[in-house]
Scaffold this motif. Structure first.
Motif, PDB file in Angstrom:
ATOM      1  N   LEU A 163      15.412  38.585  66.031  1.00 11.13           N
ATOM      2  CA  LEU A 163      16.617  38.111  65.350  1.00 11.13           C
ATOM      3  C   LEU A 163      17.307  39.295  64.698  1.00 11.13           C
ATOM      4  CD1 LEU A 163      15.348  34.753  63.789  1.00 11.13           C
ATOM      5  CD2 LEU A 163      16.123  35.264  66.113  1.00 11.13           C
ATOM      6  N   ASN A 164      18.579  39.491  65.023  1.00  2.72           N
ATOM      7  CA  ASN A 164      19.294  40.704  64.636  1.00  2.72           C
ATOM      8  C   ASN A 164      20.311  40.505  63.524  1.00  2.72           C
ATOM      9  OD1 ASN A 164      18.022  42.053  66.866  1.00  2.72           O
ATOM     10  ND2 ASN A 164      19.526  41.077  68.220  1.00  2.72           N
ATOM     11  N   GLY A 165      20.463  39.282  63.044  1.00  4.48           N
ATOM     12  CA  GLY A 165      21.455  39.024  62.009  1.00  4.48           C
ATOM     13  C   GLY A 165      21.021  39.583  60.661  1.00  4.48           C
ATOM     14  N   THR A 166      21.930  39.516  59.696  1.00  5.75           N
ATOM     15  CA  THR A 166      21.625  39.939  58.335  1.00  5.75           C
ATOM     16  C   THR A 166      20.475  39.097  57.777  1.00  5.75           C
ATOM     17  OG1 THR A 166      23.912  40.599  57.957  1.00  5.75           O
ATOM     18  CG2 THR A 166      22.572  40.157  56.003  1.00  5.75           C
ATOM     19  N   LEU A 167      19.578  39.740  57.038  1.00 12.20           N
ATOM     20  CA  LEU A 167      18.459  39.039  56.402  1.00 12.20           C
ATOM     21  C   LEU A 167      18.659  39.031  54.891  1.00 12.20           C
ATOM     22  CD1 LEU A 167      15.478  40.462  58.481  1.00 12.20           C
ATOM     23  CD2 LEU A 167      16.115  38.049  58.316  1.00 12.20           C
ATOM     24  N   ILE A 168      18.658  37.836  54.323  1.00 10.59           N
ATOM     25  CA  ILE A 168      18.722  37.669  52.869  1.00 10.59           C
ATOM     26  C   ILE A 168      17.344  37.196  52.432  1.00 10.59           C
ATOM     27  CG2 ILE A 168      19.877  36.526  50.950  1.00 10.59           C
ATOM     28  CD1 ILE A 168      22.139  35.812  52.973  1.00 10.59           C
ATOM     29  N   VAL A 169      16.673  37.968  51.580  1.00 14.11           N
ATOM     30  CA  VAL A 169      15.305  37.649  51.188  1.00 14.11           C
ATOM     31  C   VAL A 169      15.306  37.126  49.749  1.00 14.11           C
ATOM     32  CG1 VAL A 169      12.941  38.478  50.958  1.00 14.11           C
ATOM     33  CG2 VAL A 169      14.434  39.434  52.737  1.00 14.11           C
ATOM     34  N   ALA A 170      14.964  35.862  49.569  1.00 17.98           N
ATOM     35  CA  ALA A 170      14.871  35.264  48.242  1.00 17.98           C
ATOM     36  C   ALA A 170      13.505  35.571  47.627  1.00 17.98           C
ATOM     37  CB  ALA A 170      15.081  33.750  48.327  1.00 17.98           C
ATOM     38  N   ASN A 171      13.386  35.321  46.334  1.00 16.60           N
ATOM     39  CA  ASN A 171      12.121  35.563  45.626  1.00 16.60           C
ATOM     40  C   ASN A 171      11.126  34.430  45.787  1.00 16.60           C
ATOM     41  OD1 ASN A 171      12.846  38.086  44.561  1.00 16.60           O
ATOM     42  ND2 ASN A 171      13.945  37.131  42.859  1.00 16.60           N
ATOM     43  N   GLY A 172      11.536  33.344  46.418  1.00 16.80           N
ATOM     44  CA  GLY A 172      10.654  32.205  46.613  1.00 16.80           C
ATOM     45  C   GLY A 172      11.380  31.122  47.369  1.00 16.80           C
ATOM     46  N   ALA A 173      10.643  30.032  47.655  1.00 17.51           N
ATOM     47  CA  ALA A 173      11.196  28.959  48.473  1.00 17.51           C
ATOM     48  C   ALA A 173      11.856  27.855  47.650  1.00 17.51           C
ATOM     49  CB  ALA A 173      10.090  28.354  49.331  1.00 17.51           C
TER      50      ALA A 173
END
Length: 256
Positions: A227-237
């Protein structure tokens, strides 16, 4: 004239892949913040039979689903402490007779809980981990290495939902013609299920779409899956972490 303030998620369309029972809350919160949402559950939660548990010094619930399907099995002793892997799990426990004593302030994963300063136990302590099947083994391995007696209770399992071709095709046509800005994934299994549920057309769309994930591990799995799109990483679910990460990304994107 006072300028009109746009909601933080205005003009975004978000595909929410949580289990159906948990997708509604996240969709509602995103809509309140201006987003349009599409619920497309990529995982289902199925309870499994497990034995009751008693006599443990520490009981760890690893998810909201662990609480929903496992709390009725637990008999808490006078010195038993309850741990939650994150704030969403702690909130679920607060609604039961087993409120959490130990909750990470940030991180909301096994590593964060294991690093908690209050997670101290006497030699030979008994630890119970309430979880879903096929979960991570890090906590079990770590507590065993520390010399504690560790048991697990698998109280649910995750399965891939069945989907008919018409429903899949309608989603992919909507995606292709009108666009989906962001896709959520709160577990690696959810991500892999979603890939398997889409046709090649849908997988091609997913490869280029921004992905909002709940941990760095999921981000790494997305990259490994091509997967090549932008990745937004949150601190939790939990809802607050997911929406907060998306809102911060949206603000930066507008300012760029």
């Amino acid at each position: 004239m006072i300028p009109k303030v746009m909601p933080p998620l205005a003009e975004l369309t978000v595909l929410v892949t949580r289990p159906a029972a948990q997708a509604a809350g996240l969709c509602e919160q995103m809509q309140r913040n201006g987003a349009a949402t599409i619920a497309f559950p990529a995982v289902e939660i199925e309870p499994v039979t497990a034995e009751a548990a008693r006599g443990h010094d520490l009981i760890i619930f690893v998810s909201v689903n662990a609480v929903a399907h496992g709390v009725h099995l637990i008999e808490k002793g006078p010195t038993t402490r309850i741990a939650a892997i994150g704030k969403a799990t702690a909130a679920a426990l607060k609604e039961t007779s087993l409120p959490a004593d130990i909750v990470p302030e940030a991180g909301f994963n096994s590593e964060a809980l294991l690093a908690h300063p209050d997670l101290t136990l006497p030699d030979g302590a008994k630890v119970l981990i309430v979880r879903g099947s096929s979960g991570r083994e890090l906590m079990q391995e770590t507590f065993t290495a520390r010399g504690f007696i560790v048991e697990t209770r698998d109280v649910y399992r995750r399965i891939r939902p069945s989907i008919d071709d018409a429903t899949r095709d309608a989603l992919e046509t909507r995606w292709q013609l009108e666009g989906i800005d962001v896709v959520t994934a709160t577990s690696i299994e959810t991500l892999h299920n979603l890939i398997g549920m889409l046709s090649e057309r849908g997988r091609a769309l997913l490869r280029e779409t921004t992905l909002l994930v709940a941990s760095r591990r999921i981000a790494e799995a997305a990259q490994a899956a091509g997967l090549n799109g932008t990745l937004i990483v949150a601190n939790g679910a939990d809802d607050v972490s997911m929406i907060g990460a998306l809102a911060r990304w949206r603000t930066r994107a507008r300012a760029a």
